[in-house]
Design a protein around this motif. Structure first.
Motif, PDB file in Angstrom:
ATOM      1  N   LEU A  16       0.833  -1.199   0.000  1.00 17.82           N
ATOM      2  CA  LEU A  16       0.000   0.000   0.000  1.00 17.82           C
ATOM      3  C   LEU A  16       0.867   1.249   0.000  1.00 17.82           C
ATOM      4  O   LEU A  16       0.619   2.191  -0.745  1.00 17.82           O
ATOM      5  CB  LEU A  16      -0.943   0.000   1.212  1.00 17.82           C
ATOM      6  N   ASP A  17       1.915   1.253   0.816  1.00 12.42           N
ATOM      7  CA  ASP A  17       2.821   2.401   0.864  1.00 12.42           C
ATOM      8  C   ASP A  17       3.522   2.594  -0.479  1.00 12.42           C
ATOM      9  O   ASP A  17       3.688   3.727  -0.947  1.00 12.42           O
ATOM     10  CB  ASP A  17       3.844   2.214   1.988  1.00 12.42           C
ATOM     11  N   GLN A  18       3.937   1.503  -1.126  1.00 11.29           N
ATOM     12  CA  GLN A  18       4.588   1.604  -2.430  1.00 11.29           C
ATOM     13  C   GLN A  18       3.635   2.196  -3.473  1.00 11.29           C
ATOM     14  O   GLN A  18       4.036   3.038  -4.283  1.00 11.29           O
ATOM     15  CB  GLN A  18       5.102   0.239  -2.884  1.00 11.29           C
ATOM     16  N   LEU A  19       2.366   1.753  -3.466  1.00 11.20           N
ATOM     17  CA  LEU A  19       1.374   2.321  -4.388  1.00 11.20           C
ATOM     18  C   LEU A  19       1.185   3.812  -4.124  1.00 11.20           C
ATOM     19  O   LEU A  19       1.131   4.623  -5.056  1.00 11.20           O
ATOM     20  CB  LEU A  19       0.032   1.607  -4.237  1.00 11.20           C
ATOM     21  N   SER A  20       1.085   4.166  -2.859  1.00 16.00           N
ATOM     22  CA  SER A  20       0.890   5.554  -2.471  1.00 16.00           C
ATOM     23  C   SER A  20       2.065   6.418  -2.899  1.00 16.00           C
ATOM     24  O   SER A  20       1.878   7.497  -3.476  1.00 16.00           O
ATOM     25  CB  SER A  20       0.694   5.635  -0.955  1.00 16.00           C
ATOM     26  N   CYS A  21       3.279   5.967  -2.626  1.00 10.21           N
ATOM     27  CA  CYS A  21       4.477   6.734  -2.998  1.00 10.21           C
ATOM     28  C   CYS A  21       4.590   6.879  -4.514  1.00 10.21           C
ATOM     29  O   CYS A  21       4.935   7.956  -5.013  1.00 10.21           O
ATOM     30  CB  CYS A  21       5.727   6.067  -2.428  1.00 10.21           C
ATOM     31  N   ALA A  22       4.301   5.813  -5.243  1.00  5.21           N
ATOM     32  CA  ALA A  22       4.373   5.870  -6.707  1.00  5.21           C
ATOM     33  C   ALA A  22       3.371   6.884  -7.255  1.00  5.21           C
ATOM     34  O   ALA A  22       3.694   7.656  -8.169  1.00  5.21           O
ATOM     35  CB  ALA A  22       4.116   4.491  -7.309  1.00  5.21           C
ATOM     36  N   ALA A  23       2.169   6.916  -6.686  1.00  5.21           N
ATOM     37  CA  ALA A  23       1.147   7.853  -7.151  1.00  5.21           C
ATOM     38  C   ALA A  23       1.522   9.294  -6.817  1.00  5.21           C
ATOM     39  O   ALA A  23       1.227  10.218  -7.578  1.00  5.21           O
ATOM     40  CB  ALA A  23      -0.212   7.509  -6.552  1.00  5.21           C
ATOM     41  N   LYS A  24       2.185   9.506  -5.675  1.00  6.00           N
ATOM     42  CA  LYS A  24       2.625  10.853  -5.299  1.00  6.00           C
ATOM     43  C   LYS A  24       3.762  11.324  -6.183  1.00  6.00           C
ATOM     44  O   LYS A  24       3.821  12.479  -6.584  1.00  6.00           O
ATOM     45  CB  LYS A  24       3.040  10.890  -3.834  1.00  6.00           C
ATOM     46  N   PRO A  27       1.743  11.144 -10.624  1.00  8.26           N
ATOM     47  CA  PRO A  27       0.287  10.967 -10.604  1.00  8.26           C
ATOM     48  C   PRO A  27      -0.268  10.197 -11.803  1.00  8.26           C
ATOM     49  O   PRO A  27      -1.326   9.584 -11.703  1.00  8.26           O
ATOM     50  CB  PRO A  27      -0.244  12.399 -10.583  1.00  8.26           C
ATOM     51  N   SER A  28       0.454  10.178 -12.916  1.00  4.86           N
ATOM     52  CA  SER A  28      -0.055   9.448 -14.084  1.00  4.86           C
ATOM     53  C   SER A  28      -0.087   7.941 -13.841  1.00  4.86           C
ATOM     54  O   SER A  28      -0.828   7.221 -14.522  1.00  4.86           O
ATOM     55  CB  SER A  28       0.772   9.764 -15.332  1.00  4.86           C
ATOM     56  N   THR A  29       0.674   7.433 -12.854  1.00  4.72           N
ATOM     57  CA  THR A  29       0.649   5.990 -12.578  1.00  4.72           C
ATOM     58  C   THR A  29      -0.694   5.549 -12.002  1.00  4.72           C
ATOM     59  O   THR A  29      -1.021   4.374 -12.045  1.00  4.72           O
ATOM     60  CB  THR A  29       1.767   5.576 -11.592  1.00  4.72           C
ATOM     61  N   GLY A  30      -1.460   6.497 -11.483  1.00  7.16           N
ATOM     62  CA  GLY A  30      -2.767   6.166 -10.929  1.00  7.16           C
ATOM     63  C   GLY A  30      -3.878   6.163 -11.957  1.00  7.16           C
ATOM     64  O   GLY A  30      -5.010   5.796 -11.645  1.00  7.16           O
TER      65      GLY A  30
END
Length: 178
Positions: A16-24, A27-30
């Motif tokens: 979850l933290d990895q997904l959150s950091c990647a999106a921050k 933002p296009s990864t989301g």
């Protein structure tokens, strides 16, 4: 109800933290494109295919000329909304280090079906779809009521499905005649 007696409801906090950091960071990864294909089996029985999962049956109750074998499309929309809210609450709790032991999201919606799929009551200006949806959430975990309220409020605010209900969405449709 999503409850595991005596156990915690858990997801991978590191993931979850990895997904959150990647999106921050980007933002296009989301931004994703989701796909589903629905094929009519017979009558009002429809099989919906998503990814490589087993197909989901969607139908209608006898009062709407179906065989009562599966939820109807509007009930499925409520189920999607409730599931999205549940996922958001578990993610928010995990992010805060809160362990939840119960998540239940009860959905209820008022809908006018008098248009009968475009062959019934269809005056100009008729508003279709849900006019009101009520959601009752039960949460239990190792946090006080104020933290559980924050988890609830954040999940409601950021639910993709809820936000789809709240705002207009561009829908394009093209007919392929075979």
């Amino acid at each position: 109800m999503t409850t595991i007696s005596g156990n915690a409801l858990k997801i991978d906090a590191v993931g979850l933290d990895q997904l959150s950091c990647a999106a921050k960071e980007d933002p296009s990864t989301g931004k994703k494109t989701l796909r589903a294909k629905t094929v009519c089996e017979a009558g009002f029985r429809n099989m919906t295919y998503v990814r490589e999962l087993a197909p989901m049956l969607v139908g209608e109750p006898p009062a709407l000329l179906g065989d009562d074998a599966a939820p109807n499309p509007s009930e499925t929309a409520l189920a999607a909304l409730g599931s999205c809210i549940s996922v958001g609450m578990l993610a928010n709790a995990t992010h805060r280090g809160v362990t939840l032991s119960e998540i239940e999201v009860a959905m209820e919606g008022d809908i006018d079906i008098s248009a009968v799929w475009g062959v019934g009551d269809t005056p100009e200006g008729k508003v279709l779809g849900f006019s009101e949806i009520r959601c009752r959430v039960t949460l239990a975990g190792d946090a006080d009521a104020s933290v559980l309220q924050e988890i609830h409020d954040n999940a409601i605010k950021w639910s993709p499905v809820l936000n789809t209900f709240r705002r207009p969405v561009v829908v394009a449709s093209a007919l392929a005649v075979e």
